[in-house]
Design a protein around this motif. Structure first.
Motif, PDB file in Angstrom:
ATOM      1  N   ASP A 184      -1.306   4.337  -6.686  1.00  0.00           N
ATOM      2  CA  ASP A 184      -0.463   4.451  -5.502  1.00  0.00           C
ATOM      3  C   ASP A 184       0.905   5.047  -5.847  1.00  0.00           C
ATOM      4  OD1 ASP A 184      -2.390   3.511  -3.837  1.00  0.00           O
ATOM      5  OD2 ASP A 184      -1.505   1.530  -3.531  1.00  0.00           O
TER       6      ASP A 184
ATOM      7  N   ASP B 263       0.523   8.695  -6.048  1.00  0.00           N
ATOM      8  CA  ASP B 263       0.337   9.210  -4.687  1.00  0.00           C
ATOM      9  C   ASP B 263       1.681   9.357  -3.972  1.00  0.00           C
ATOM     10  OD1 ASP B 263      -0.807   9.988  -2.305  1.00  0.00           O
ATOM     11  OD2 ASP B 263      -1.539   7.997  -1.766  1.00  0.00           O
TER      12      ASP B 263
ATOM     13  N   TYR C 292       3.738  12.729  -2.869  1.00  0.00           N
ATOM     14  CA  TYR C 292       4.107  12.877  -1.453  1.00  0.00           C
ATOM     15  C   TYR C 292       5.575  13.276  -1.296  1.00  0.00           C
ATOM     16  CZ  TYR C 292       4.760  11.544   3.481  1.00  0.00           C
ATOM     17  OH  TYR C 292       5.068  11.547   4.809  1.00  0.00           O
TER      18      TYR C 292
ATOM     19  N   ASP D  62       0.508   4.039   1.728  1.00  0.00           N
ATOM     20  CA  ASP D  62       0.810   4.596   3.056  1.00  0.00           C
ATOM     21  C   ASP D  62       2.010   3.905   3.697  1.00  0.00           C
ATOM     22  OD1 ASP D  62      -1.185   6.453   2.868  1.00  0.00           O
ATOM     23  OD2 ASP D  62      -2.658   5.296   4.015  1.00  0.00           O
ATOM     24  N   GLU D  63       2.142   2.593   3.464  1.00  0.00           N
ATOM     25  CA  GLU D  63       3.316   1.869   3.971  1.00  0.00           C
ATOM     26  C   GLU D  63       4.591   2.442   3.358  1.00  0.00           C
ATOM     27  OE1 GLU D  63       2.375  -2.729   4.584  1.00  0.00           O
ATOM     28  OE2 GLU D  63       1.958  -2.077   2.542  1.00  0.00           O
TER      29      GLU D  63
ATOM     30  N   LYS E 217       5.052   5.429   2.092  1.00  0.00           N
ATOM     31  CA  LYS E 217       5.310   6.793   2.584  1.00  0.00           C
ATOM     32  C   LYS E 217       6.013   6.762   3.940  1.00  0.00           C
ATOM     33  CE  LYS E 217       1.211   8.810   0.391  1.00  0.00           C
ATOM     34  NZ  LYS E 217      -0.114   9.419   0.648  1.00  0.00           N
ATOM     35  N   ARG E 218       5.502   5.936   4.837  1.00  0.00           N
ATOM     36  CA  ARG E 218       6.106   5.850   6.168  1.00  0.00           C
ATOM     37  C   ARG E 218       7.545   5.356   6.079  1.00  0.00           C
ATOM     38  NH1 ARG E 218       0.807   4.018   7.496  1.00  0.00           N
ATOM     39  NH2 ARG E 218       1.462   1.824   7.304  1.00  0.00           N
TER      40      ARG E 218
ATOM     41  N   GLU F 127       0.827  -1.200   0.000  1.00  0.00           N
ATOM     42  CA  GLU F 127       0.000   0.000   0.000  1.00  0.00           C
ATOM     43  C   GLU F 127       0.863   1.252   0.000  1.00  0.00           C
ATOM     44  OE1 GLU F 127      -2.567  -0.174   3.354  1.00  0.00           O
ATOM     45  OE2 GLU F 127      -3.632  -1.965   2.674  1.00  0.00           O
TER      46      GLU F 127
END
Length: 459
Positions: free
Chosen positions: A449, A452, A456, A423-424, A426-427, A421
């Motif tokens: 993704d 995205d 970011y 978000d994973e 990005k972190r 994903e």
């Protein structure tokens, strides 16, 4: 679209118009129900329901069909054009419309480079010519009718991509465009989910010659090993070539990398020319050479064409360099991923990265490989290690197939990461990236993704 008389269209389709069908002007020809308005000829594919009640609000709407449809009796009989073979009638119309215009039409095919070559050629021409062309990378067959009808009395030249994703695509595209100039950029494995054999895929591409009636001018990449195997013995027109091969008509003598583009030297008719093209990578020099060859055939002065190329705006997501936050460099190459485009992308990454930069490859799946998938992922994984990629990040379960061969070829397993994903990712990047990193993104899965994550990480 040029306004047409219905009676002339029907005559071209070998249909005798009746009295009520004469003198009527047609301003729209479509196979899309949503586009029906007054003065429309609609080709009804796949027995789709006809919006009869809406059609009754318009004047001079005519439906070409080979079967009856609901509420057909509510329309006037002259509005129904019943044919035996809808496909045959449709392509009689495209033949008629295309041949209203005696202009050069360029068709560009190949596994990679179609869109860029088309955009380069369009850019060369559009200051002095009225050019009709495919839009961006939108080259699927359902766009063909609108592209054809975009030609009118003001059009000087047309430049179309002719993509191949299944058998019959090339032949059908040529039945819209009837090209006079064909360009084949390069060939490698792609779309072998629908065309099971690579040889069949190559043969489908080569049908561009039949689509040109084996006449006109064919422009070939002389350095491509697969293009060198195609049978051109039946082609009666002129064959021109481009590449580093010493016998190429447009011979690429050398090239140099710069911050955001390529300087190159090309030899044509015993004269050497220097050019510059925005966009990094050897492949862009090849695309430029192909576009220059077509421009020369169209009568464009070569120094003028080179000057125009120097102001070309490179396509987004085609090895697009983006300034990232925290002094990192992002490379957005997410337009597509097949073996050839991934190979060119990784080679260009290796060439432009500084020794002090960590080369990080973020890869999604390659698309449409069919039975060649295992072999091509293995080749790509080996290449990742051989080119000195420092960090491999895969996204999505199919992309995991890059990992094992990369490790086999020497990439440290501790430098490989996998995510599912955005978000994973990005972190992870928040804590992992350091100043001066160069991060290359590539996917063939239309994965938002990736967009995205790139957004970011932008500065």
């Amino acid at each position: 679209m040029k306004t047409l008389l219905l009676e002339n269209i029907l005559t071209a389709m070998n249909i005798q118009p009746n009295k009520k069908q004469k003198g009527i002007r047609i301003k729209t020809v479509t196979d899309d129900r949503s586009e029906i308005e007054s003065h429309t000829l609609y080709f009804r594919w796949n027995n789709k329901e006809v919006p009869v009640n809406r059609i009754k609000n318009y004047t001079n709407v005519f439906i070409v069909t080979d079967t009856s449809f609901s509420d057909m009796e509510k329309l006037n009989s002259e509005q129904i054009i019943m044919v035996k073979d809808l496909k045959e009638s449709f392509f009689k119309f495209t033949f008629y419309y295309r041949h209203l215009f005696h202009i050069p039409v360029v068709a560009i095919t190949g596994t990679c480079g179609k869109s860029t070559t088309k955009e380069m050629l369009k850019h060369i021409l559009e200051e002095t010519h009225n050019v009709q062309a495919t839009i961006s990378s939108k080259n699927a067959d359902y766009y063909n009718l609108s592209y054809l009808l975009g030609m009118d009395e003001e059009t000087d030249v047309a430049v179309f991509e002719t993509a191949v994703s299944k058998k019959g695509d090339m032949t059908q595209s040529c039945k819209y465009f009837y090209p006079t100039i064909g360009i084949m950029t390069m060939i490698d494995v792609d779309h072998t989910d629908q065309i099971r054999s690579f040889q069949d895929y190559l043969a489908e591409k080569a049908k561009i010659m039949e689509g040109m009636n084996n006449e006109g001018t064919l422009i070939l990449n002389s350095d491509d090993p697969y293009l060198s195997t195609i049978d051109t013995s039946k082609f009666k027109g002129e064959i021109m070539t481009f590449g580093k091969n010493k016998n190429a008509t447009f011979r690429i003598k050398k090239y140099e990398f710069h911050t955001s583009g390529m300087t190159f030297w090309i030899k044509y008719k015993q004269k050497e020319y220097k050019g510059y093209i925005p966009g990094l990578g050897e492949h862009n020099v090849y695309n430029a050479a192909a576009s220059l060859a077509a421009a020369a055939i169209l009568g464009v002065n070569l120094p003028y064409a080179l000057k125009r190329l120097s102001s070309y705006h490179h396509m987004g997501s085609h090895f697009q360099i983006i300034e990232g936050r925290k002094q990192i460099t992002l490379v957005d190459d997410t337009w597509k991923s097949n073996p050839a485009s991934l190979r060119k992308g990784l080679e260009t990454l290796s060439r432009v990265a500084l020794p002090s930069q960590r080369k990080i490859a973020v890869l999604g799946r390659m698309a449409s490989l069919g039975k060649y998938a295992d072999e091509e992922y293995e080749k790509a994984g080996h290449l990742i290690a051989e080119l000195g990629v420092d960090i491999l990040i895969t996204k999505g379960f199919i992309a995991k197939d890059f990992q094992k061969p990369a490790i086999e070829a020497g990439l440290d397993p501790n430098h490989i990461y996998h995510f599912s994903e955005a978000d994973e990712m990005k972190r992870f990047f928040d804590s992992f990236l350091i100043p001066n990193d160069i991060v290359y993104f590539k996917t063939g899965g239309n994965d938002s993704d990736f967009d995205d994550v790139i957004d970011y990480l932008k500065r």
